[in-house]
Design a protein around this motif. Structure first.
Motif, PDB file in Angstrom:
ATOM      1  N   LEU A 166       1.127  -1.092  -0.263  1.00 20.95           N
ATOM      2  CA  LEU A 166       0.272  -0.059   0.172  1.00 20.95           C
ATOM      3  C   LEU A 166       0.783   1.252  -0.327  1.00 20.95           C
ATOM      4  N   GLY A 167       1.499   1.152   0.743  1.00 19.29           N
ATOM      5  CA  GLY A 167       3.363   2.094   1.044  1.00 19.29           C
ATOM      6  C   GLY A 167       2.963   2.608  -0.254  1.00 19.29           C
ATOM      7  N   LEU A 168       3.730   1.524  -1.211  1.00 19.73           N
ATOM      8  CA  LEU A 168       4.241   2.204  -2.655  1.00 19.73           C
ATOM      9  C   LEU A 168       3.659   1.942  -3.143  1.00 19.73           C
ATOM     10  N   GLU A 169       2.203   2.468  -3.275  1.00 19.60           N
ATOM     11  CA  GLU A 169       0.880   2.342  -3.906  1.00 19.60           C
ATOM     12  C   GLU A 169       1.525   4.110  -3.625  1.00 19.60           C
ATOM     13  N   SER A 170       1.819   5.077  -2.693  1.00 16.89           N
ATOM     14  CA  SER A 170       1.629   6.311  -2.977  1.00 16.89           C
ATOM     15  C   SER A 170       2.367   7.254  -3.906  1.00 16.89           C
ATOM     16  N   ASN A 171       1.654   7.825  -4.278  1.00  9.71           N
ATOM     17  CA  ASN A 171       1.688   8.507  -5.391  1.00  9.71           C
ATOM     18  C   ASN A 171       3.028  10.054  -4.990  1.00  9.71           C
ATOM     19  N   VAL A 172       4.415  10.058  -5.762  1.00  7.69           N
ATOM     20  CA  VAL A 172       5.235  10.488  -4.721  1.00  7.69           C
ATOM     21  C   VAL A 172       5.297  11.633  -5.564  1.00  7.69           C
ATOM     22  N   GLY A 173       3.621  12.401  -6.262  1.00  9.70           N
ATOM     23  CA  GLY A 173       3.711  13.784  -6.673  1.00  9.70           C
ATOM     24  C   GLY A 173       4.626  14.751  -8.235  1.00  9.70           C
ATOM     25  N   ALA A 174       4.575  15.441  -8.591  1.00 13.08           N
ATOM     26  CA  ALA A 174       5.540  15.654  -9.637  1.00 13.08           C
ATOM     27  C   ALA A 174       6.978  16.087  -9.309  1.00 13.08           C
ATOM     28  N   GLY A 175       7.911  15.563 -10.267  1.00 12.61           N
ATOM     29  CA  GLY A 175       9.011  15.258  -9.459  1.00 12.61           C
ATOM     30  C   GLY A 175       9.843  14.696  -8.467  1.00 12.61           C
ATOM     31  N   GLY A 176       8.624  14.498  -7.599  1.00 13.61           N
ATOM     32  CA  GLY A 176       8.508  13.264  -6.409  1.00 13.61           C
ATOM     33  C   GLY A 176       8.717  14.496  -5.763  1.00 13.61           C
ATOM     34  N   ARG A 177       7.852  15.345  -5.228  1.00  6.58           N
ATOM     35  CA  ARG A 177       7.787  16.708  -4.940  1.00  6.58           C
ATOM     36  C   ARG A 177       7.642  16.243  -3.152  1.00  6.58           C
ATOM     37  N   ARG A 178       6.528  15.187  -3.259  1.00  8.75           N
ATOM     38  CA  ARG A 178       5.905  14.528  -1.738  1.00  8.75           C
ATOM     39  C   ARG A 178       6.962  13.785  -1.027  1.00  8.75           C
ATOM     40  N   LEU A 179       8.087  13.785  -2.012  1.00  9.25           N
ATOM     41  CA  LEU A 179       8.459  12.611  -0.516  1.00  9.25           C
ATOM     42  C   LEU A 179      10.703  14.053   0.155  1.00  9.25           C
ATOM     43  N   ASN A 180      10.533  13.647   0.766  1.00 13.96           N
ATOM     44  CA  ASN A 180      11.591  14.626   1.082  1.00 13.96           C
ATOM     45  C   ASN A 180      12.911  14.412   1.250  1.00 13.96           C
ATOM     46  N   ASN A 181      13.769  15.719   0.851  1.00 15.58           N
ATOM     47  CA  ASN A 181      15.607  15.313  -0.159  1.00 15.58           C
ATOM     48  C   ASN A 181      15.648  13.975   0.275  1.00 15.58           C
ATOM     49  N   LEU A 182      15.785  13.792   2.142  1.00 20.96           N
ATOM     50  CA  LEU A 182      16.225  12.610   2.171  1.00 20.96           C
ATOM     51  C   LEU A 182      15.726  11.451   1.308  1.00 20.96           C
ATOM     52  N   GLN A 183      14.529  11.081   1.144  1.00 19.04           N
ATOM     53  CA  GLN A 183      13.631  10.063   1.017  1.00 19.04           C
ATOM     54  C   GLN A 183      13.626   9.795  -0.662  1.00 19.04           C
ATOM     55  N   ARG A 184      13.887  11.262  -1.454  1.00 17.09           N
ATOM     56  CA  ARG A 184      14.338  11.495  -2.526  1.00 17.09           C
ATOM     57  C   ARG A 184      15.678  11.196  -2.835  1.00 17.09           C
TER      58      ARG A 184
END
Lengths: 139, 905
Positions: B792-810
């Motif tokens: 389920l977590g893998l299905e979450s959207n990362v947003g445009a350019g992965g912006r929904r993730l923080n820098n560390l996660q990216r």
């Protein structure tokens, strides 16, 4: 315990003795009531100081890091303030404080603490006395 | 690309164009016949020529030709009809011709439309295909917004024009010519007048419109730049806010819009001037007809029927003529647009299509050494960033690259990863130039990761597996209508020169993954997420999202979650920590929850709107009135207001204490002060006052606010009313609220809401970490649930350019994306810069161990941002000032090298 009871407790704290009841009530309202289980840390030596604590019930122990591990240097009970030095001096925590029994305390954030003290000249003098005492004590 | 649009269109649509031309030619026959009929009807049955005597007949529809050098051919002698039947027959023929003409038009239009759409699809695809093949340098000069605006908007009119490119001039020219010839046949001089006027129109108008085309070109460029700027604003919004330059951006946009406005206004002025002239010329001809034709009729040189027919025919002339002129303008316009776009998409050293050819086979290994020979790299302005570096990396080696930020090591890594192209020297794999090898080898056997990795809009899983989607390895199975649809898709793709690779097929070849035993795809993902320490983040993402109701696993997960809820409660009891969470219980007041939540006792998807909707209903108001709770809460609100006003009345509005005041805004204090005063003088409060005070009571949490206004009796009362409220809840309110039920899953709550199912006791500052710890332990005992949550977590959207993730996660995801691929070379270019040193060391160690035990014996080249980590590598390359200064085993570099010492000093 409701706000008014807390105000009664705060009045017994020397640091706040010069502050009028209305201000104390506000301070109590703006602060959080927090609980600690026996052995739980309120804060750790070296952490950044973000709040001071007024012990409402129970006992806390103060530890300092020494060559042979943490050494207990003091205990504090009802109506005593801990953690105010780091806030007043803007330094890191100079000791670790742990609950030695179940403890209830009022957690006063740095901003609120300084704001209330700054409104009252008598408190300022009291503050200096307390800081001086603590410094003398620690050297 | 082809420079001339007409040629481009002709090359790609020749058979269709010829076919449609033929159809157009055929359509001319009924078109011409329909011209001639009115004359026959007027002159024949209506005016009575040929029906001089009652009972006279005329031949209807005789079909005969005069063929030169052959003689007269009669196919059908015609049907003799009297005056009235003749009128009817001729009129009906006219109707039939109208219908036939309409059908021809319909067919031609749809055919043309389809032709145009296909060509548009082809052009767009070709443009994007070129983007994919541009050399990396090209992208330093273009704005994404401008390119996408070209692909999307600027080529759009080309599609519309395609269909008209050859058909329109033929059709309209044919129509105009037919009309002209008809007029000529009726009367030579009238025909000549019409012809002369037409020539004037065709000659003058396009000349005048040339200016319009120039303006159009300017408009296109400015609009494209606007699109580029808007995209820039979106991308740079953080910087704009940070430096308060929003008004500078406003000024820039306003200036551009002003410029575009000026151009567009200019265009209008010209356009309508030309239109005026065009209309005038078109109307001048009928004037001449009426004048001269009328004169000729009066003097008897022209019969009335002829004049009517000429005027009728002329009505058909300006239309086609005007459209023909319009067509010429559109042609010039789209030609300009096309040239503009082609110019932008023209680059000399495009990557050859063969290099990117689709290849589903994954067998080729790159088991040659990767070497740089005399490699020279330059930056954009031609400065050398790497000078004549020769280095050879053998399969299976682990190599650390150390050096300061601009020392050149990272540039070498970029060249090995084919991010930049050499300005001199070579990068080779064995004997092959790295840039001449197909990407199906280099793009799979070499894995490159750096901090500036890009993430595509989509789920975490999509991004994690992005690097293995090289080719469809297994077609999707289609049944019934879907299968027909797929066939149609393939056919249409081929007709437009598009590839027919199936996006819905399986693009993931498990062979290309570091498959983890039998765990397959999921196991591989878990393994790399663990290595980069991203698993916990993924789990948290899942826990803080709601369970998608349509997911297949939803019922099973929900049941497990409810079970976990019970486990958590038991575990807390066991550890004597049940005061960390105050659970929602049917018959108990939850002291940590506000009054409103205790009253409504349910999860609201949108609490603000739902509460507002519920309190408005008479159902709710009746319950409040009849139970007396309304009055009690009113009194309670009064108490809260009094205490609050007393506390805050003398405080300046910017005082930090106001932050603690959550149920009232600082500027509302005087309002409540007045309200309380009114209540003291006036026994009966207004409805508004009641609502205002009851609203205050809704937010009240006794242990937090501590005014002492909520006693045991009132709590019991609230629980009582809670039951009443839910007992007969009208259906229209049921959508607003989902009742708390300890044995049921709350569909509108997040997973964490469902597990905790209560309020955290805010007095325990360690409640959150403690619960996380206990919950984590419990979850480990339920591997199925853990797996479902990770999915389920893998299905979450990362947003445009992965912006929904923080820098560390990216950063972590970028590394994981490279690690999951099976490759022969891993090039890591400071992938962890910015992470704390402990974490860096953990991840480097784990990643090296993971790759070492994978069995492929890959080589790893790691540009380190943390020099001491070099100890994990066998060989070290030290760079300084764009040159390779030291190269050797770790021990020698550390002991006798100077760069290492300088870096850690």
């Amino acid at each position: 315990m409701i706000l008014n009871d807390e105000v009664q407790m705060l009045r017994r704290v020397p640091l706040f003795s010069g502050i009028d009841a209305a201000k104390l009530k506000l301070l109590a309202f703006a602060s959080n009531r927090v609980c600690y289980r026996e052995g739980q840390e309120l804060f750790h030596q070296g952490d950044e100081g973000d709040a001071a604590y007024v012990v409402l019930s129970g006992v806390v122990d103060v530890y300092k890091a020494g060559p042979s591990g943490d050494e207990k240097i003091a205990s504090a009970g009802c109506c005593s303030v801990v953690g105010e030095i780091a806030i007043l001096c803007g330094t890191a925590r100079n000791a670790t404080v742990k609950a030695s029994t179940a403890v209830e305390a009022l957690r006063i954030s740095k901003d609120c603490f300084l704001k209330v003290l700054s409104t009252c000249p008598r408190s300022m003098a009291e503050t200096m006395r307390v800081v001086g005492q603590r410094l003398a004590h620690s050297h | 690309m082809e420079k001339s649009l007409a040629r481009y269109i002709w090359d790609h649509t020749r058979p269709q164009q010829l076919f449609i031309l033929l159809i157009v030619a055929l359509s001319m026959i009924p078109y011409y016949l329909a011209f001639d009929l009115p004359k026959q009807i007027v002159n024949g049955p209506i005016q009575g020529s040929g029906f001089d005597q009652p009972g006279d007949t005329e031949l209807f529809m005789p079909i005969s030709f005069d063929i030169p050098f052959w003689g007269h051919v009669e196919l059908y002698g015609g049907l003799p009809l009297e005056r009235m039947p003749s009128l009817l027959a001729l009129s009906l023929t006219f109707l039939v011709l109208v219908i036939i003409n309409g059908l021809f038009k319909y067919y031609i239009n749809t055919y043309k439309g389809r032709l145009g759409e296909r060509l548009l699809r082809r052009i767009r695809y070709e443009l994007v295909d070129r983007i994919l093949r541009f050399p990396p340098k090209y992208f330093k000069h273009v704005k994404a917004g401008e390119v996408s605006s070209m692909v999307k908007d600027e080529v759009e009119p080309l599609g519309g024009f395609t269909a008209d490119a050859f058909v329109q001039p033929a059709l309209l020219g044919g129509q105009a010519l037919t009309a002209l010839i008809f007029i000529f046949i009726q009367h030579f001089w009238l025909g000549f007048i019409a012809f002369a006027m037409a020539m004037i129109q065709v000659g003058i108008i396009p000349r005048m419109r040339r200016r319009l085309i120039e303006l159009g070109r300017e408009r296109q460029i400015t609009a494209r730049q606007l699109a580029g700027r808007v995209a820039e604003i979106v991308d740079g919004i953080g910087t704009i806010h940070a430096y308060d330059t929003s008004n500078y951006e406003r000024a820039d946009i306003a200036a551009r819009l002003g410029h575009i406005f000026r151009i567009r206004y200019d265009i209008y002025q010209w356009k309508f001037l030309v239109k005026f002239l065009n209309n005038f010329l078109a109307q001048l001809t009928p004037f001449l007809f009426y004048c001269i034709g009328g004169y000729l009729t009066i003097v008897g040189k022209l019969d009335v029927g002829q004049l009517v027919a000429v005027i009728n025919a002329y009505k058909e002339l300006p239309g086609p003529l005007k459209e023909l002129i319009d067509w010429e303008l559109v042609r010039q316009d789209v030609q300009v647009k096309y040239e503009q776009v082609v110019e932008q998409f023209d680059a000399d050293n495009l990557i050859e299509p063969e290099i990117q050819a689709l290849n589903a086979a994954n067998g080729t290994m790159l088991n040659h050494p990767l070497s740089a020979t005399n490699l020279v790299l330059e930056d954009d302005i031609g400065g050398r960033v790497l000078e004549h570096v020769s280095v050879k990396i053998s399969p299976g080696e682990t190599v650390a690259i150390i050096g300061t930020a601009a020392s050149g090591g990272d540039r070498l890594a970029e060249a090995l990863g084919r991010i930049i192209w050499p300005a001199g020297g070579k990068v080779t794999a064995g004997d092959d130039d790295l840039y001449a090898l197909p990407e199906s080898v280099t793009g799979r056997r070499i894995s490159y990761a750096s901090p500036d990795a890009y993430f595509f809009h989509g789920s975490l899983e999509d991004n994690l597996l992005y690097g293995v989607k090289h080719a469809p390895v297994e077609p999707a199975a289609y049944k019934g209508a879907a299968s027909d649809q797929r066939k149609w898709d393939v056919l249409e793709a081929q007709r437009s020169g598009n590839p027919d690779f199936d996006l819905k097929g399986n693009w993931i070849d498990l062979e290309t993954l570091h498959a983890n035993g039998s765990a397959g795809l999921f196991g591989s993902m878990m393994a790399v997420l663990d290595i980069v320490e991203l698993s916990d983040d993924v789990l948290q993402l899942a826990l803080h999202s709601t369970l998608p109701a349509d997911a297949e696993v939803a019922p099973a997960v929900a049941a497990e979650i409810v079970a976990l809820r019970r486990d958590l409660r038991e575990e807390l009891n066991r550890r004597d920590m049940n005061n960390l969470v105050i659970p929602f219980e049917e018959d108990a007041y939850n002291t940590e929850a506000p009054v409103a939540e205790n009253l409504f006792f349910g999860m609201m998807p949108d609490p603000k709107a739902s509460t507002r909707a519920i309190v408005k209903t008479s159902y709710f108001r009746n319950i409040m009135r009849e139970s007396g709770l309304g009055d009690a809460l009113f009194k309670m609100g009064q108490g809260i207001a009094e205490s609050t006003v007393e506390l805050f009345k003398d405080l300046p509005p910017d005082h930090p204490f106001f932050e603690q005041l959550t149920y009232m805004r600082g500027d509302e204090i005087p309002t409540y002060q007045h309200l309380l005063q009114r209540l003291r003088h006036n026994a009966t409060p207004s409805d508004e006052d009641r609502i205002a005070l009851i609203r205050l009571s809704f937010f009240y949490v006794e242990p937090r606010h501590r005014f002492g206004v909520l006693d045991e009796a009132l709590m019991r009362k609230i629980v009582e009313v809670r039951h009443q409220f839910h007992a007969n809840l009208p259906p229209e309110l049921q959508g607003y609220i989902e009742r708390y039920d300890p044995n049921a899953y709350l569909t509108s709550g997040t997973l964490v809401d469902n597990i905790v199912f209560g309020k955290l006791n805010h007095r325990y500052s360690d409640a959150v970490p403690k619960l996380r710890e206990i919950g984590g332990d419990l979850l480990r005992k339920r591997p199925e649930l853990y797996r479902a949550l990770m999915a389920l977590g893998l299905e979450s959207n990362v947003g445009a350019g992965g912006r929904r993730l923080n820098n560390l996660q990216r950063l972590k995801l970028s590394l994981a994306r490279a690690l999951i691929r099976r490759s022969d070379y891993y090039i890591f270019n400071r992938p962890l810069s910015g992470l704390d040193h402990h974490l860096q060391e953990h991840i480097v160690e784990a990643a090296l161990a993971f790759l070492a035990k994978s069995g492929d014996n890959p080589a790893v080249v790691w540009v380190l941002s943390n020099t001491p980590l070099a100890k994990h590598f066998k060989r070290v390359l030290a760079f300084d000032g764009g040159t390779l200064v030291e190269d050797g085993a770790y021990d020698t570099i550390v002991e006798s090298g100077t760069v290492y010492k300088q870096l850690i000093a």
